[in-house]
Write an enzyme that holds these catalytic residues in place. Sequence first.
Site, PDB file in Angstrom:
ATOM      1  N   ASP A  49     -22.056  23.119   1.540  1.00 13.93           N
ATOM      2  CA  ASP A  49     -21.646  23.649   2.843  1.00 13.93           C
ATOM      3  C   ASP A  49     -22.705  23.371   3.907  1.00 13.93           C
ATOM      4  O   ASP A  49     -23.872  23.766   3.737  1.00 13.93           O
ATOM      5  CB  ASP A  49     -21.438  25.165   2.683  1.00 13.93           C
ATOM      6  CG  ASP A  49     -20.575  25.766   3.751  1.00 13.93           C
ATOM      7  OD1 ASP A  49     -20.379  25.132   4.800  1.00 13.93           O
ATOM      8  OD2 ASP A  49     -20.084  26.886   3.550  1.00 13.93           O
ATOM      9  N   ASP A  50     -22.321  22.698   4.974  1.00 17.21           N
ATOM     10  CA  ASP A  50     -23.227  22.414   6.101  1.00 17.21           C
ATOM     11  C   ASP A  50     -24.405  21.530   5.715  1.00 17.21           C
ATOM     12  O   ASP A  50     -25.479  21.629   6.325  1.00 17.21           O
ATOM     13  CB  ASP A  50     -23.757  23.727   6.718  1.00 17.21           C
ATOM     14  CG  ASP A  50     -22.745  24.396   7.631  1.00 17.21           C
ATOM     15  OD1 ASP A  50     -21.561  24.021   7.593  1.00 17.21           O
ATOM     16  OD2 ASP A  50     -23.137  25.316   8.371  1.00 17.21           O
ATOM     17  N   CYS A  67     -15.873  24.034   8.544  1.00 15.86           N
ATOM     18  CA  CYS A  67     -15.498  24.596   7.239  1.00 15.86           C
ATOM     19  C   CYS A  67     -14.002  24.712   6.956  1.00 15.86           C
ATOM     20  O   CYS A  67     -13.477  24.040   6.078  1.00 15.86           O
ATOM     21  CB  CYS A  67     -16.137  25.976   7.086  1.00 15.86           C
ATOM     22  SG  CYS A  67     -17.940  25.948   7.062  1.00 15.86           S
ATOM     23  N   ARG A  70     -11.598  22.464   4.377  1.00 16.45           N
ATOM     24  CA  ARG A  70     -11.097  22.986   3.102  1.00 16.45           C
ATOM     25  C   ARG A  70      -9.579  22.934   3.028  1.00 16.45           C
ATOM     26  O   ARG A  70      -9.004  22.740   1.950  1.00 16.45           O
ATOM     27  CB  ARG A  70     -11.631  24.404   2.896  1.00 16.45           C
ATOM     28  CG  ARG A  70     -13.121  24.401   2.596  1.00 16.45           C
ATOM     29  CD  ARG A  70     -13.823  25.725   2.891  1.00 16.45           C
ATOM     30  NE  ARG A  70     -15.196  25.441   3.240  1.00 16.45           N
ATOM     31  CZ  ARG A  70     -16.180  25.251   2.351  1.00 16.45           C
ATOM     32  NH1 ARG A  70     -15.933  25.375   1.068  1.00 16.45           N
ATOM     33  NH2 ARG A  70     -17.403  24.963   2.755  1.00 16.45           N
ATOM     34  N   LYS A 123     -16.813  29.453  -2.411  1.00 15.83           N
ATOM     35  CA  LYS A 123     -16.284  29.798  -1.083  1.00 15.83           C
ATOM     36  C   LYS A 123     -14.843  29.321  -0.936  1.00 15.83           C
ATOM     37  O   LYS A 123     -14.547  28.153  -1.160  1.00 15.83           O
ATOM     38  CB  LYS A 123     -17.186  29.169  -0.017  1.00 15.83           C
ATOM     39  CG  LYS A 123     -16.685  29.288   1.414  1.00 15.83           C
ATOM     40  CD  LYS A 123     -17.709  28.705   2.376  1.00 15.83           C
ATOM     41  CE  LYS A 123     -17.175  28.586   3.790  1.00 15.83           C
ATOM     42  NZ  LYS A 123     -18.196  28.124   4.744  1.00 15.83           N
ATOM     43  N   HIS A 179     -12.256  30.384   2.111  1.00 16.58           N
ATOM     44  CA  HIS A 179     -12.212  30.144   3.558  1.00 16.58           C
ATOM     45  C   HIS A 179     -10.978  29.388   4.038  1.00 16.58           C
ATOM     46  O   HIS A 179     -11.048  28.599   4.982  1.00 16.58           O
ATOM     47  CB  HIS A 179     -13.485  29.417   4.020  1.00 16.58           C
ATOM     48  CG  HIS A 179     -13.789  29.655   5.469  1.00 16.58           C
ATOM     49  ND1 HIS A 179     -14.642  28.864   6.204  1.00 16.58           N
ATOM     50  CD2 HIS A 179     -13.332  30.587   6.333  1.00 16.58           C
ATOM     51  CE1 HIS A 179     -14.720  29.301   7.437  1.00 16.58           C
ATOM     52  NE2 HIS A 179     -13.925  30.357   7.545  1.00 16.58           N
ATOM     53  N   HIS A 207     -25.558  26.470   3.838  1.00 15.57           N
ATOM     54  CA  HIS A 207     -25.084  27.195   5.019  1.00 15.57           C
ATOM     55  C   HIS A 207     -25.989  28.401   5.291  1.00 15.57           C
ATOM     56  O   HIS A 207     -26.506  29.018   4.371  1.00 15.57           O
ATOM     57  CB  HIS A 207     -23.652  27.667   4.737  1.00 15.57           C
ATOM     58  CG  HIS A 207     -22.903  28.222   5.907  1.00 15.57           C
ATOM     59  ND1 HIS A 207     -23.226  29.422   6.500  1.00 15.57           N
ATOM     60  CD2 HIS A 207     -21.822  27.757   6.576  1.00 15.57           C
ATOM     61  CE1 HIS A 207     -22.367  29.672   7.478  1.00 15.57           C
ATOM     62  NE2 HIS A 207     -21.505  28.669   7.546  1.00 15.57           N
ATOM     63  N   ASP A 216     -18.890  19.633   3.230  1.00 17.61           N
ATOM     64  CA  ASP A 216     -17.734  19.975   4.065  1.00 17.61           C
ATOM     65  C   ASP A 216     -17.857  19.518   5.516  1.00 17.61           C
ATOM     66  O   ASP A 216     -16.855  19.409   6.223  1.00 17.61           O
ATOM     67  CB  ASP A 216     -17.447  21.477   4.010  1.00 17.61           C
ATOM     68  CG  ASP A 216     -18.514  22.324   4.682  1.00 17.61           C
ATOM     69  OD1 ASP A 216     -19.659  21.853   4.857  1.00 17.61           O
ATOM     70  OD2 ASP A 216     -18.207  23.476   5.036  1.00 17.61           O
ATOM     71  N   ASN A 217     -19.049  19.264   5.975  1.00 20.39           N
ATOM     72  CA  ASN A 217     -19.256  18.741   7.334  1.00 20.39           C
ATOM     73  C   ASN A 217     -20.717  18.333   7.478  1.00 20.39           C
ATOM     74  O   ASN A 217     -21.508  18.505   6.551  1.00 20.39           O
ATOM     75  CB  ASN A 217     -18.879  19.768   8.413  1.00 20.39           C
ATOM     76  CG  ASN A 217     -19.378  21.173   8.156  1.00 20.39           C
ATOM     77  OD1 ASN A 217     -18.584  22.087   7.874  1.00 20.39           O
ATOM     78  ND2 ASN A 217     -20.683  21.377   8.243  1.00 20.39           N
ATOM     79  N   LYS A 269     -22.282  19.132  13.170  1.00 15.44           N
ATOM     80  CA  LYS A 269     -21.106  19.916  12.779  1.00 15.44           C
ATOM     81  C   LYS A 269     -20.267  20.295  13.992  1.00 15.44           C
ATOM     82  O   LYS A 269     -20.792  20.591  15.058  1.00 15.44           O
ATOM     83  CB  LYS A 269     -21.585  21.179  12.057  1.00 15.44           C
ATOM     84  CG  LYS A 269     -20.516  22.216  11.745  1.00 15.44           C
ATOM     85  CD  LYS A 269     -21.157  23.425  11.092  1.00 15.44           C
ATOM     86  CE  LYS A 269     -20.141  24.521  10.829  1.00 15.44           C
ATOM     87  NZ  LYS A 269     -20.750  25.696  10.158  1.00 15.44           N
TER      88      LYS A 269
END
Length: 556
Positions: free
Chosen positions: A38-39, A76, A80, A133, A135, A223, A329-330, A376
């Site tokens: 994540d991130d 995010c 997803r 996660k 989300h 993240h 994810d990004n 992001k």
Amino acid sequence: MKFNFIFGLLLTGSTFTTFAQKNKKADTRPNIVLIMVDDMGYSDIGSYGSEIQTPNLDNLAKEGIRFREFYNNSICAPTRASLITGQYPHKAGIGYFDINLGLPAYQGYLNKESLTFAEVLRNSGYSTLMSGKWHVGSDSTAWPNQRGFDHFYGFIKGASNYFDIGEYGQAPPVDLIKDNKRITLKSGLYLTNEITNNALEFLDDQSKTEKPFFLYLAFNAPHWPLQALPEDIAKYKGRYSIGWDSLRVERIKKQKAIGISDPKQAIAKRDPEVPLWGNLTYSEKQLWEKKMEVYAAMVDRVDQNIGRLRDKLKELKKDDNTLIVFISDNGAQGGYSPTGRRKPQRNTGPIGTAGSYEYQEQSWAYVSNTPHTKYKDNMHEGGISAPFIAWFPKQIKGGNIVKGTGHLIDLAPTFYEFASAAYPAKLNGATANPLAGKSLVPVLTGKTESVERGEPIFWERAGNRAVRKGKWKIVSTYPAYKWELYDLEKDRGENNDVSAANIEVVNELSADYFKWADKTGVVDYDKIKPANQIGFPTPAAAGAAANPAARRANVE
């Protein structure tokens, strides 16, 4: 006589059953493990140019395949949504974020017509497991167990603390769900480890069956908040004293040496909003160094847990028939905006501790996204580019680096092809949306160098838009509606806008975009935007977080 006849029938039936069980054909389809972080920026693991210690991921890269070009949706929840369903996020119901804006494309949770990979694979005979996660919908009807997963451990919203108490500061309880039951993280535990622990527990239990499994391991690291274990932070003490300017040069040099970055390709120019490291005071440097030490420690801990996962697969004798895919994810999170730096919600302890609510920030994110531009929640390459590693020795030749040009929408059809899983026209009473992507199997197995999709890739999120078609990419950043144009074969750094010299290309890609937008349910952002854009906490949200009744660290 009658008794003997009946007994004989029972014995014969039992014999046939035993024979059938012994001769039942084993399901030899591959297990599938999807790992998402994540991130995390494009260059934050060793096999993509980083100095961070990621030996387990680097080993997967060495024995598997890497893409130079793999795209996500820049933030995010929309990422997803595409990943889990194989749809563009608007088609899946999450065109903006996990909040309801009153239209089907922006309802904030996955619609029934967008089948999840868990639903499709379970329908095809797979065990379906998830840890981490979610989300993509807060309502309990949209939780993982309700959308095809046999087992789930993790959190539903967009962010979480990693532990709730430490030497300095105390955070709110870490709210978790395990198979639809609410639980909290026990004191002294670290969430990245617990996400893995539960995944391994699920695998132990699943190994008692004859089914293949699908495991979605969705780490929330790195993240924010920047919280890490002291022993991991200690490994990077002093490593970042060289500053972001020198570190970016170091990473670019390594990327070129290993072949992730083409030496003939233009790299992004230096971000003018990032201050020169040499202009900082000693105390400022100390603060910034600590941030990156903790960030690196968080990535390092993820890699350690990937090593634990691989050890478990070997222990269960399932490693030789398992496909592993790793993505982010990004891009890494920037944070500068017209209103200034994003402020942490609150801090009750130093960076790295349970009381820390710091994040990486733009200056280090500028390094994380090397060699791309932006961050992001932006449709330039730095926002939508991720590392991509796939490992499956049975079918993937080791050590390859290819162009790829894959997208999240391609993963669902890829998994279904490997799993020989039919994508149903209808499931659970819903007529399924057709899959939007193309299988990556031809690229993964060496038949092609990049995805042959025959159509562009599209993006829209909060008014930011982009189209990728062949070597060309148009992009616009909200609130501007002007298209920029880049030739990514020469200029993946997106330094030179060539729109003025190629009006016909801009017009062609723009027309493609509006056809896609109409078909997919995209609405002009000015007509639907909420009072406060989701993605970065507002002062009001920060104030709410300070309220004990609202102190749940679950905003994006």
